[in-house]
Design a protein around this motif. Structure first.
Motif, mmCIF file in Angstrom:
data_model
loop_
_atom_site.group_PDB
_atom_site.id
_atom_site.type_symbol
_atom_site.label_atom_id
_atom_site.label_comp_id
_atom_site.label_asym_id
_atom_site.label_seq_id
_atom_site.Cartn_x
_atom_site.Cartn_y
_atom_site.Cartn_z
ATOM 1 N N THR A 278 32.802 -5.317 41.202
ATOM 2 C CA THR A 278 32.733 -3.962 41.033
ATOM 3 C C THR A 278 32.326 -3.878 39.585
ATOM 4 O O THR A 278 33.137 -4.551 38.553
ATOM 5 C CB THR A 278 34.073 -3.465 41.185
ATOM 6 O OG1 THR A 278 34.262 -3.690 42.647
ATOM 7 C CG2 THR A 278 33.753 -1.919 40.890
ATOM 8 N N PRO A 279 30.886 -3.277 39.302
ATOM 9 C CA PRO A 279 30.652 -3.093 37.928
ATOM 10 C C PRO A 279 31.834 -2.089 37.212
ATOM 11 O O PRO A 279 32.248 -1.139 37.666
ATOM 12 C CB PRO A 279 29.407 -2.339 37.879
ATOM 13 C CG PRO A 279 29.484 -1.803 39.379
ATOM 14 C CD PRO A 279 30.274 -2.558 40.187
ATOM 15 N N THR A 282 28.774 1.914 35.077
ATOM 16 C CA THR A 282 27.808 2.297 36.150
ATOM 17 C C THR A 282 26.792 3.435 35.497
ATOM 18 O O THR A 282 27.402 4.596 34.776
ATOM 19 C CB THR A 282 27.876 2.635 37.433
ATOM 20 O OG1 THR A 282 28.796 3.773 37.536
ATOM 21 C CG2 THR A 282 28.741 1.368 38.252
ATOM 22 N N ARG A 284 23.499 5.887 36.128
ATOM 23 C CA ARG A 284 22.570 6.362 37.227
ATOM 24 C C ARG A 284 21.608 7.437 36.993
ATOM 25 O O ARG A 284 22.208 8.395 36.577
ATOM 26 C CB ARG A 284 23.197 6.561 38.612
ATOM 27 C CG ARG A 284 24.222 5.562 39.288
ATOM 28 C CD ARG A 284 23.138 4.357 39.750
ATOM 29 N NE ARG A 284 23.893 3.215 40.463
ATOM 30 C CZ ARG A 284 24.199 2.128 39.846
ATOM 31 N NH1 ARG A 284 24.047 2.003 38.579
ATOM 32 N NH2 ARG A 284 24.759 1.068 40.432
ATOM 33 N N SER A 296 18.889 3.569 35.100
ATOM 34 C CA SER A 296 20.170 3.085 36.046
ATOM 35 C C SER A 296 20.419 1.493 35.578
ATOM 36 O O SER A 296 19.478 0.668 35.630
ATOM 37 C CB SER A 296 19.601 3.080 37.445
ATOM 38 O OG SER A 296 19.515 4.537 37.835
ATOM 39 N N ASP A 298 23.987 -1.453 35.803
ATOM 40 C CA ASP A 298 25.417 -2.012 35.810
ATOM 41 C C ASP A 298 25.935 -2.913 34.864
ATOM 42 O O ASP A 298 25.046 -3.936 34.567
ATOM 43 C CB ASP A 298 25.844 -2.407 37.281
ATOM 44 C CG ASP A 298 25.550 -1.534 38.641
ATOM 45 O OD1 ASP A 298 25.623 -0.312 38.048
ATOM 46 O OD2 ASP A 298 25.220 -1.948 39.377
ATOM 47 N N ARG A 334 29.600 6.386 34.843
ATOM 48 C CA ARG A 334 31.018 6.022 35.185
ATOM 49 C C ARG A 334 31.522 4.614 34.433
ATOM 50 O O ARG A 334 30.821 3.741 34.377
ATOM 51 C CB ARG A 334 31.088 5.824 36.667
ATOM 52 C CG ARG A 334 31.022 6.948 37.633
ATOM 53 C CD ARG A 334 31.128 6.642 38.840
ATOM 54 N NE ARG A 334 31.233 8.053 39.750
ATOM 55 C CZ ARG A 334 32.177 8.675 40.181
ATOM 56 N NH1 ARG A 334 33.445 8.430 39.788
ATOM 57 N NH2 ARG A 334 32.334 9.808 40.685
#
Length: 521
Positions: A278-279, A282, A284, A296, A298, A334
């Motif tokens: 899981t990054p 993030t 986007r 975008s 990660d 995020r």
């Protein structure tokens, strides 16, 4: 002097050398810029391009060699000599005053005066009419404040100022960095018009595609020496890249001649551990001004993600946005799964995000304050008790720990930062981030102007922080160094992330391949 008597070259630099102490930054450099030509100068950061042009401008005196402008030899007796001979320069750091109008900027410190010593408005208006027609500037735009002008209007205003003072040679340092593709096309049209009138134009650029788009001749510098000089039609992108890079061994030497750590030969930590991860960060569809249009990416906890791109690609803008110093107009960020959109750097610092800026003296340090005070600035909230009194003893412990860990060399923690070397100043900025135990560390050209020893110390401490689970974004123009430091490298081009290359991709994770990826249109 009649037209037939005019010299062939607008600028001639013969056997120019420049030494700072025992270090030669330029050696036996020859440069000839023909009248009416656009002559590109390319090379890595630290290759000597800016020093060479400072010598042409008379701002630096060469250790050896000579300079001629329009056939007249520069004596370096006074700073304004090159300007009176006809050389104008637009620096990479723009000099317009945003609160003043275009007209006021155009004639700042160079007003036209009549016999009584008053400003000759009639002559100034005539000169404005000539410049606006020549450069395609809207006359009405010169009545606006610079802050209200578009980026191309600002660039043309800078060029107009330079042409007023020097019409033999026009030197432009990274003029397209902040321009859109359409604006670059407009600028190149204007440069063609200026060259057609007999001015020799020097274009310093990192954008190799622009060399073939607009220049007639090109010179490449590497480590202070000319490695290629020819007409543009007689070379190619591959030859230019080879001239810039030479035969350097990957993983051994950075583009500024520094030795970086060898042995960074492990699989990307982003891919380690098997399975999907899981990054931790993030991004986007991020849009910021005209620089970033749809970014975008990660980033994972424990990895160092490189951010590569040409000047003006948005590397610094991306980091500043993540630090709350630039506002996005669209997109989502995020941090560890939680929406993150800081309104200010203080909000970012409060959640463990820290930026080491490109210009440490302006944005990273209070130069007049001590090492201790600079480190304390980021610890004020943590070191204050419920009565808001500061626990200086704890602050001193943290400062001593960082001075020892980073080997910050000075006479003590109370020494003013402006008395330290550039490398030790950069260590103080890094100490602030490490003291905070940053969750997300953002580094913008972290080793620029830093010596070998300091570079190794910075790399080691950043890797240690990543090993403790931090997310690290390392933005740099030194691609070779990045291949030694980073686990993956994201390529920024035309406002987007065009590729992300992992260290495990041997064919692509090297300096030559990265240059090709950056330049690919």
């Amino acid at each position: 002097m009649t037209e037939g008597d005019e010299p062939e070259y607008a600028l001639e630099m013969a056997r120019v050398g420049k030494r700072f102490g025992a270090n030669w930054v330029l050696r036996n450099v020859d440069l000839k810029v023909r009248r009416g030509s656009i002559h590109a100068i390319v090379g890595h950061n630290g290759a000597g391009k800016s020093t060479l042009m400072k010598i042409a401008l008379g701002a630096e005196t060469p250790t050896e060699g000579e300079v001629r402008i329009g056939g007249r030899r520069l004596t370096f007796a006074r700073p304004a000599e090159a300007r009176t001979f006809g050389l104008g320069m637009v620096m990479q750091e723009r000099s317009l005053i945003e609160t003043m109008t275009g007209i006021d900027n155009l004639f700042l410190n160079a007003e036209l005066q009549n016999a009584l010593g008053c400003v000759d408005i009639r002559r100034e208006r005539a000169e404005i009419d000539q410049l606006t027609r020549q450069l395609g500037i809207r006359p009405s735009s010169l009545s606006l404040r610079v802050s209200d002008l578009s980026m191309i209007e600002r660039e043309l205003l800078e060029i107009a100022r330079a042409l007023r003072l020097g019409n033999q040679v026009l030197v432009l340092d990274e003029p397209t960095a902040a321009l859109s593709r359409d604006e670059i096309g407009k600028l190149f049209e204007v440069l063609g018009i200026i060259a057609a009138q007999g001015t020799g134009i020097v274009l310093i650029t990192h954008h190799l595609a622009e060399v073939f788009q607009v220049s007639t001749e090109v010179t490449c510098l590497r480590e202070g020496k000319v490695t290629l000089s020819c007409t543009t039609q007689d070379t190619s992108m591959a030859h230019l890249i080879a001239a810039m890079l030479g035969q350097r061994e990957e993983g051994q030497s950075g583009s500024k001649g520094r030795v970086v750590e060898e042995g960074h030969d492990v699989p990307s930590r982003a891919a380690a551990g098997g399975g999907e991860r899981t990054p931790a960060l993030t991004v986007r569809h991020l849009r910021v001004g005209t620089t970033l249009s749809d970014v975008s990416l990660d980033a994972f906890a424990g990895e160092i993600l490189g951010i590569a791109g040409l000047a003006g690609s948005g590397r610094s803008t991306l980091l500043r946005t993540l630090f709350g110093d630039a506002r996005p107009s669209a997109g989502e960020i995020r941090l560890e799964g939680i929406p993150y959109r800081p309104k200010s750097p203080s909000e970012a610092i409060a959640v463990g995000v820290f930026l080491i800026p490109q210009d440490r003296g302006v944005h990273g340090l209070v130069l007049s304050k001590s090492i201790f005070e600079n480190i304390m600035l980021v610890l004020l909230r943590r070191l204050s008790n419920w009565l808001r009194f500061l626990k200086f003893s704890d602050g001193r412990k943290d400062a001593r720990r960082m001075i020892g860990a980073l080997d910050i060399r000075g006479v003590g923690m109370h020494q003013p930062v402006n008395e330290l070397s550039g490398g030790n100043q950069q260590k103080v900025v890094l100490a602030k981030a490490l003291t905070l135990e940053s969750r997300l560390l953002l580094l913008d050209e972290p080793t620029f102007g830093v010596d070998i020893t300091a570079t190794r110390a910075i790399i080691m401490q950043v890797r240690n922080l990543a090993d403790r689970g931090a997310i690290v974004l390392w933005a740099s123009s030194d691609l070779l160094e990045m291949t030694s430091v980073c686990d993956r490298i994201a390529i920024l081009r035309n406002g987007i992330v065009s590729a992300i290359i992992a260290a495990t991709e041997r064919h692509a994770f090297n300096e030559r391949a990265l240059w090709a990826a950056i330049e690919r249109s």
